[in-house]
Design a protein around this motif. Structure first.
Motif, short mmCIF file in Angstrom:
data_model
loop_
_atom_site.label_atom_id
_atom_site.label_comp_id
_atom_site.label_asym_id
_atom_site.label_seq_id
_atom_site.Cartn_x
_atom_site.Cartn_y
_atom_site.Cartn_z
N ILE A 41 0.86 -1.19 0.00
CA ILE A 41 0.00 0.00 0.00
C ILE A 41 0.89 1.24 0.00
CG2 ILE A 41 -1.96 -1.13 1.12
CD1 ILE A 41 -1.00 0.10 3.76
N PRO A 42 0.39 2.36 -0.51
CA PRO A 42 1.23 3.56 -0.52
C PRO A 42 1.52 4.03 0.90
CG PRO A 42 -0.99 4.09 -1.25
CD PRO A 42 -0.92 2.60 -1.10
N LEU A 43 2.77 4.35 1.14
CA LEU A 43 3.18 4.83 2.45
C LEU A 43 2.92 6.32 2.56
CD1 LEU A 43 6.55 2.89 2.70
CD2 LEU A 43 4.39 2.33 3.82
N ILE A 99 2.73 0.00 -8.30
CA ILE A 99 3.20 1.37 -8.49
C ILE A 99 2.06 2.32 -8.13
CG2 ILE A 99 4.17 3.04 -10.10
CD1 ILE A 99 4.90 0.63 -11.92
N TRP A 100 2.37 3.25 -7.24
CA TRP A 100 1.41 4.25 -6.80
C TRP A 100 1.89 5.63 -7.23
CZ3 TRP A 100 -3.05 2.54 -4.78
CH2 TRP A 100 -3.08 1.26 -4.24
N VAL A 101 0.97 6.47 -7.69
CA VAL A 101 1.31 7.85 -8.06
C VAL A 101 0.36 8.80 -7.34
CG1 VAL A 101 2.30 7.28 -10.32
CG2 VAL A 101 -0.15 7.76 -10.15
N MET A 102 0.86 9.98 -7.04
CA MET A 102 0.01 11.00 -6.44
C MET A 102 -0.78 11.67 -7.56
SD MET A 102 -1.16 12.57 -3.83
CE MET A 102 -0.14 12.09 -2.46
N SER A 103 -2.08 11.71 -7.39
CA SER A 103 -2.96 12.29 -8.39
C SER A 103 -3.03 13.81 -8.20
CB SER A 103 -4.36 11.69 -8.25
OG SER A 103 -5.29 12.42 -8.99
N ARG A 104 -2.87 14.54 -9.30
CA ARG A 104 -2.95 16.00 -9.23
C ARG A 104 -4.38 16.48 -9.04
NH1 ARG A 104 0.97 19.67 -12.53
NH2 ARG A 104 2.97 18.86 -11.86
#
Length: 169
Positions: A41-43, A99-104
């Motif tokens: 999970i994203p930290l 893979i996790w990305v921060m959504s704008r």
């Protein structure tokens, strides 16, 4: 004595600089890889604490942050989505990672493969790939973003930059 004084002063000055750098390096413990994330999970990240696993820069802004998490619990951190594409290229991790990305647009962590990517956003390394949870005109899929990154079709390429930015005007 007059001839050795400048050399002594220079040696003292250089020694002082070396000690300052050693102190600063040991006092600021940057996180490059974090272990134990078996849930993949994203930290929770904080600016200024994590170091980009691709380029080594400090992640000062989480707007374009991303995380790669392997099944063995290791997490790597990036401050530009193009960076994790570059970093993954010579690794044999494709089938064992999340893979996790921060959504704008929603400002939350989303699956990188489900995200949509801008080609012209201002990003830390200048690749231009801002991630979005919701699709809109001009955004591309993960696969297209990845292909463009690997081909060098980013805002860092002057020809591509001119083509993309002129299309918007």
């Amino acid at each position: 004595m007059k001839k050795t004084l400048p050399f002594l002063f220079l040696a003292l000055f250089v020694g002082t600089l070396v000690l300052i750098f050693i102190f600063l390096a040991s006092s600021k413990k940057m996180i490059v890889v974090q272990e134990g994330n078996f849930a993949q999970i994203p930290l929770e990240m904080s600016a200024g604490i994590y170091q980009d696993s691709d380029c080594g820069m400090v992640i000062d802004d989480l707007r374009d942050a991303s995380q790669i998490i392997a099944k063995d619990g290791k997490s790597w951190f990036f401050h530009d989505h193009g960076g994790f594409i570059r970093w993954l290229e010579d690794k044999n991790l494709e089938n064992s990672i999340k893979i996790w990305v921060m959504s704008r647009d929603t400002k939350r962590w989303i699956d990188a493969k489900d995200a949509f990517y801008s080609l012209t956003d201002d990003t830390p390394m200048g690749y231009g790939f801002g991630a979005y949870e919701h699709s809109s005109i001009g955004l591309v899929t993960f696969d297209i973003m990845r292909l463009r990154m690997l081909r060098g079709e980013t805002l860092r390429n002057p020809l591509i930059r001119k083509k993309l930015l002129n299309k918007e005007n």
